[in-house]
Design an enzyme around this catalytic site. Sequence first.
Site, mmCIF file in Angstrom:
data_model
loop_
_atom_site.group_PDB
_atom_site.id
_atom_site.type_symbol
_atom_site.label_atom_id
_atom_site.label_comp_id
_atom_site.label_asym_id
_atom_site.label_seq_id
_atom_site.Cartn_x
_atom_site.Cartn_y
_atom_site.Cartn_z
ATOM 1 N N GLU A 118 -1.718 -2.862 -8.020
ATOM 2 C CA GLU A 118 -2.948 -3.216 -7.307
ATOM 3 C C GLU A 118 -3.496 -1.957 -6.670
ATOM 4 O O GLU A 118 -2.809 -0.938 -6.575
ATOM 5 C CB GLU A 118 -2.681 -4.286 -6.254
ATOM 6 C CG GLU A 118 -1.665 -3.895 -5.168
ATOM 7 C CD GLU A 118 -2.207 -2.979 -4.069
ATOM 8 O OE1 GLU A 118 -3.426 -3.043 -3.797
ATOM 9 O OE2 GLU A 118 -1.430 -2.201 -3.492
ATOM 10 N N SER A 156 0.843 -1.196 0.000
ATOM 11 C CA SER A 156 0.000 0.000 0.000
ATOM 12 C C SER A 156 0.880 1.248 0.000
ATOM 13 O O SER A 156 1.694 1.437 -0.880
ATOM 14 C CB SER A 156 -0.955 -0.043 1.196
ATOM 15 O OG SER A 156 -1.961 0.930 1.080
ATOM 16 N N HIS A 158 -4.891 -5.608 -1.451
ATOM 17 C CA HIS A 158 -5.576 -5.444 -0.167
ATOM 18 C C HIS A 158 -6.581 -6.577 0.026
ATOM 19 O O HIS A 158 -7.789 -6.368 0.131
ATOM 20 C CB HIS A 158 -6.259 -4.086 -0.117
ATOM 21 C CG HIS A 158 -5.288 -2.940 -0.040
ATOM 22 N ND1 HIS A 158 -4.467 -2.587 -1.090
ATOM 23 C CD2 HIS A 158 -5.005 -2.074 0.967
ATOM 24 C CE1 HIS A 158 -3.722 -1.539 -0.725
ATOM 25 N NE2 HIS A 158 -4.032 -1.218 0.510
#
Length: 325
Positions: A225, A118, A295
């Site tokens: 992602e 992230s 995630h």
Amino acid sequence: MSKNSEKNCCSHEHTSKHIYIYSPAGSLRDKAAFRRGIKRLEAMGHHVEVDPSAQDVHMRFAGNDEVRLAAIHRAAESGADVALITRGAYGLTRLLPEIDYRLIASSIERGTKFVGLSDFTAFQSAVLAKTGHVTWAGPCLLTDFGSADEPDEITMACFDDLLHGHGEGAGWRLPKERGAGENARDANQIYIPSSTLWGGNLAVLNDLIGTPFMPKIKNGILFVEDVGEHPYRIERMLTQLLYAGILEKQRALILGQFTGYKLAAHDKGFKFQTVVDWIRSKIQIPVICNLPFGHVPTKVLLPVGAKVELSVEDRDALIYWGHFH
């Protein structure tokens, strides 16, 4: 190693490792998960060292910029086998100019593996751009080790592989309805030789374009992602990578998991697959989907900055790097 995501990591005889826990970005919002994560790692027999500022709070951050910067440097100086973030959220881009990259490089050379995802993409990209060293896209403490349910078996097995130096690659199955990339020369059989694997969170990567912290990778394999981004925003970010000339320099684009969004009535059929089809029509490299990373509970660990090979045969995809470390 199997190419199925259900078998892409395996467990090994246990030996205790030193894991350093720190918070370089967002503040903890689930202290119960924090405690569970530490207990689980300790129950696995590992020595867990918690940074003194890991639970600090300054606005939405885990301490002010100076506190979090110091935590990163302490993690590098810890001598740990793995430096594991508590969570991502936001905050690392604020710190990039002040990070001691020589210290980070020395830590990696001594054997510390920096792991996260992230917002951690900012740190990983900067380390790659500044030093060329490898970090690891993988789990974080709270959501993976600290979950109320039992941690995902594949994620834990891949983390165990990393700890014990047995990781060789990551395999997964492509979606039934699509091949590996209709614009590839042979969508059912692809082989890409030694190429730099890089990427991470799509939004964070886009924010680094034009900065000295964006890796300049040619002939690479880019994986991305994201979470909470509507498909049109995903397309907009991929378009930025396209127009910036980044995608044309890669050998393949791998799409991980894009989750946590809601389609609206006025989308009228515009969905994630629409984005995939559009980007495939604009680039001449394979666009490979369904990488088990993002995630989501099931995530493989990926060496950001390492030389890897990529193969696709029918619906089986495999990234492999062997015992390069």
